[in-house]
Design a protein around this motif. Structure first.
Motif, PDB file in Angstrom:
ATOM      1  N   GLY A  93      13.073  16.170 -16.409  1.00 53.59           N
ATOM      2  CA  GLY A  93      12.002  15.448 -15.737  1.00 53.59           C
ATOM      3  C   GLY A  93      11.135  14.670 -16.705  1.00 53.59           C
ATOM      4  N   GLN A  94      10.857  15.252 -17.864  1.00 51.71           N
ATOM      5  CA  GLN A  94      10.041  14.564 -18.864  1.00 51.71           C
ATOM      6  C   GLN A  94      10.785  13.366 -19.453  1.00 51.71           C
ATOM      7  N   ALA A  95      12.096  13.495 -19.586  1.00 52.00           N
ATOM      8  CA  ALA A  95      12.892  12.374 -20.097  1.00 52.00           C
ATOM      9  C   ALA A  95      12.924  11.233 -19.086  1.00 52.00           C
ATOM     10  N   VAL A  96      13.109  11.559 -17.813  1.00 49.87           N
ATOM     11  CA  VAL A  96      13.115  10.538 -16.766  1.00 49.87           C
ATOM     12  C   VAL A  96      11.774   9.803 -16.724  1.00 49.87           C
ATOM     13  N   ALA A  97      10.692  10.548 -16.937  1.00 50.34           N
ATOM     14  CA  ALA A  97       9.351   9.953 -16.904  1.00 50.34           C
ATOM     15  C   ALA A  97       9.010   9.190 -18.177  1.00 50.34           C
ATOM     16  N   GLY A  98       9.802   9.363 -19.236  1.00 46.88           N
ATOM     17  CA  GLY A  98       9.523   8.699 -20.493  1.00 46.88           C
ATOM     18  C   GLY A  98       8.524   9.431 -21.360  1.00 46.88           C
ATOM     19  N   PHE A 129       0.818  -1.206   0.000  1.00 49.05           N
ATOM     20  CA  PHE A 129       0.000   0.000   0.000  1.00 49.05           C
ATOM     21  C   PHE A 129       0.854   1.258   0.000  1.00 49.05           C
ATOM     22  N   ALA A 130       1.956   1.231   0.737  1.00 47.55           N
ATOM     23  CA  ALA A 130       2.871   2.374   0.719  1.00 47.55           C
ATOM     24  C   ALA A 130       3.404   2.608  -0.687  1.00 47.55           C
ATOM     25  N   ALA A 131       3.705   1.530  -1.395  1.00 46.82           N
ATOM     26  CA  ALA A 131       4.193   1.653  -2.775  1.00 46.82           C
ATOM     27  C   ALA A 131       3.088   2.199  -3.685  1.00 46.82           C
ATOM     28  N   GLN A 132       1.836   1.800  -3.431  1.00 46.31           N
ATOM     29  CA  GLN A 132       0.729   2.311  -4.232  1.00 46.31           C
ATOM     30  C   GLN A 132       0.574   3.817  -4.059  1.00 46.31           C
ATOM     31  N   ILE A 133       0.614   4.283  -2.807  1.00 52.46           N
ATOM     32  CA  ILE A 133       0.485   5.724  -2.556  1.00 52.46           C
ATOM     33  C   ILE A 133       1.667   6.477  -3.148  1.00 52.46           C
ATOM     34  N   ALA A 134       2.857   5.894  -3.055  1.00 55.14           N
ATOM     35  CA  ALA A 134       4.033   6.537  -3.648  1.00 55.14           C
ATOM     36  C   ALA A 134       3.867   6.680  -5.149  1.00 55.14           C
ATOM     37  N   GLN A 135       3.321   5.658  -5.791  1.00 56.26           N
ATOM     38  CA  GLN A 135       3.102   5.721  -7.234  1.00 56.26           C
ATOM     39  C   GLN A 135       2.061   6.766  -7.583  1.00 56.26           C
ATOM     40  N   GLU A 136       1.026   6.887  -6.752  1.00 54.09           N
ATOM     41  CA  GLU A 136       0.014   7.921  -6.981  1.00 54.09           C
ATOM     42  C   GLU A 136       0.616   9.317  -6.802  1.00 54.09           C
ATOM     43  N   VAL A 150       3.697  10.084  -7.504  1.00 55.41           N
ATOM     44  CA  VAL A 150       4.467  10.299  -8.732  1.00 55.41           C
ATOM     45  C   VAL A 150       3.550  10.818  -9.824  1.00 55.41           C
ATOM     46  N   GLY A 151       2.392  10.185  -9.973  1.00 55.56           N
ATOM     47  CA  GLY A 151       1.452  10.617 -11.000  1.00 55.56           C
ATOM     48  C   GLY A 151       0.976  12.041 -10.785  1.00 55.56           C
ATOM     49  N   ALA A 152       0.692  12.384  -9.524  1.00 51.21           N
ATOM     50  CA  ALA A 152       0.222  13.742  -9.233  1.00 51.21           C
ATOM     51  C   ALA A 152       1.293  14.775  -9.555  1.00 51.21           C
ATOM     52  N   ALA A 153       2.527  14.469  -9.178  1.00 51.16           N
ATOM     53  CA  ALA A 153       3.621  15.413  -9.438  1.00 51.16           C
ATOM     54  C   ALA A 153       3.862  15.568 -10.940  1.00 51.16           C
ATOM     55  N   LEU A 154       3.873  14.453 -11.652  1.00 56.95           N
ATOM     56  CA  LEU A 154       4.098  14.525 -13.096  1.00 56.95           C
ATOM     57  C   LEU A 154       2.961  15.244 -13.804  1.00 56.95           C
ATOM     58  N   SER A 155       1.733  15.107 -13.288  1.00 53.74           N
ATOM     59  CA  SER A 155       0.603  15.798 -13.899  1.00 53.74           C
ATOM     60  C   SER A 155       0.781  17.304 -13.850  1.00 53.74           C
TER      61      SER A 155
END
Length: 349
Positions: free
Chosen positions: A66-71, A9-16, A18-23
């Protein structure tokens, strides 16, 4: 405590996170015109991009990394490339897979977070008109590709005899039209018919009128500021609610007023976000996750800000919408079509 469950669950929130920051970075790229500047331009350095956009090179350098790191962009030899497949998602609002508008709308929801938190404490509503303009623009951009793919090709043909009536000439009312995407699309497809778009948000109506002029359909489209049941009186051959009925304070009343303005053989079309009758049946579904987030931050607060405040929410489901239509007096109401993203209802009588 189950440590495996904790770690997952901690990994799930961390991934979310990441998505929020990249957005946020994705939204900056859209807001500043960076995606459009990169689309079709081939490999660019940060200095090249600064020259093309007039933006500060140091900020662009960090953003591009940042965009390159994110793909999101490809990097090679000190240059960054936006692939055409990614440009279709981020730099072209006419693309069927465009998503920049949805990210723009998300930015507006973040801006409203403190006000919505206070609404949680008080139980009061938060009207659509109180949101940042990015919500109105982003919503129109988000729904545009969906409407272009579905409205005249799937939704209207799913109704009994409606397309033939539109082709010969009909009067159509589009309630909660926003920036007028749905109204303009119908006017383009059915030049013998006449259309009126109605929305309570004056700024959106201004944008809708401009969209009609740009599309060359202003001779058969009229846009009016008002609530459901207002505007020019019927009889209407077709009244439409596109992703709007659940936002209304009194959806039964709105549908009943529409029924009262329909011609004797007229049709009500209601398009709603796809939902199950039981939310438990959608647990883990990403589409429902998005709809519930928007419903919590936009749809329910908007309904609660109005009289009655029914607050259906964007995930009301088939049975609940059909009950609304029957409570509004429609003797014949049915689910005409279900897609991955929408429920399409037809009501008469």
């Amino acid at each position: 405590m189950d440590t495996t469950k904790l770690e997952e669950f901690a990994a799930q929130i961390a991934q979310e996170r990441v998505g929020a920051a990249l957005s946020l970075l994705t939204h900056l790229g859209d807001q500043l015109g960076i995606w459009r500047a990169m689309a079709g331009a081939g490999p660019l350095t940060s200095a090249d991009l600064a020259e093309r956009t007039g933006l500060a090179e140091r900020y662009l350098r960090e953003w591009l990394a940042g965009q390159a790191v994110a793909g999101h962009v490809e990097y090679a030899g000190g240059r960054y490339t936006l692939p055409p497949e990614h440009a279709a998602v981020l730099a072209d609002d006419d693309s069927p897979v465009a998503q920049a508008g949805a990210v723009q709308a998300n930015a507006a929801m973040w801006l409203a977070a403190d006000a919505i938190a206070e609404a949680f404490r008080t139980g009061e509503g938060f009207g659509w008109h109180r949101h940042d303009v990015r919500l109105f623009e982003g919503t129109a951009r988000f729904f545009g590709p969906l409407y272009r793919q579905s409205l005249t090709k799937q939704w209207l043909p799913a109704l009994d005899g409606v397309t033939a009536r539109l082709e010969s000439g009909a009067r159509v009312l589009d309630v909660g039209c926003g920036h007028g995407s749905s109204t303009v699309l119908m006017a383009q497809a059915y030049p013998n018919s006449r259309f009126e778009g109605l929305d309570s948000h004056a700024g959106s109506i201004t944008q809708a009128a401009q969209a009609a002029v740009k599309a060359g359909v202003e001779d058969r489209v009229r846009f009016t500021v008002g609530e459901a049941g207002q505007g020019r009186t019927g009889p209407w051959d077709l009244v439409c609610f596109f992703d709007a009925l659940h936002d209304m304070g009194d959806p039964v009343g709105a549908a009943a007023r529409a029924r009262g303005q329909l011609a004797a053989d007229g049709t009500l079309l209601v398009v709603e976000p796809y939902a199950a009758d039981r939310f438990e049946d959608r647990i883990g579904d990403p589409v429902s996750m998005v709809y519930y987030a928007a419903s919590t931050l936009c749809c329910v607060p908007n309904s609660l800000a109005q009289d009655t405040g029914t607050a259906l929410g964007a995930q009301a489901g088939e049975s609940r919408i059909l009950r609304v239509l029957r409570d509004a007096g429609f003797t014949r109401a049915r689910l005409a079509l279900a897609t991955d993203y929408n429920l399409v209802f037809e009501a008469r009588g």
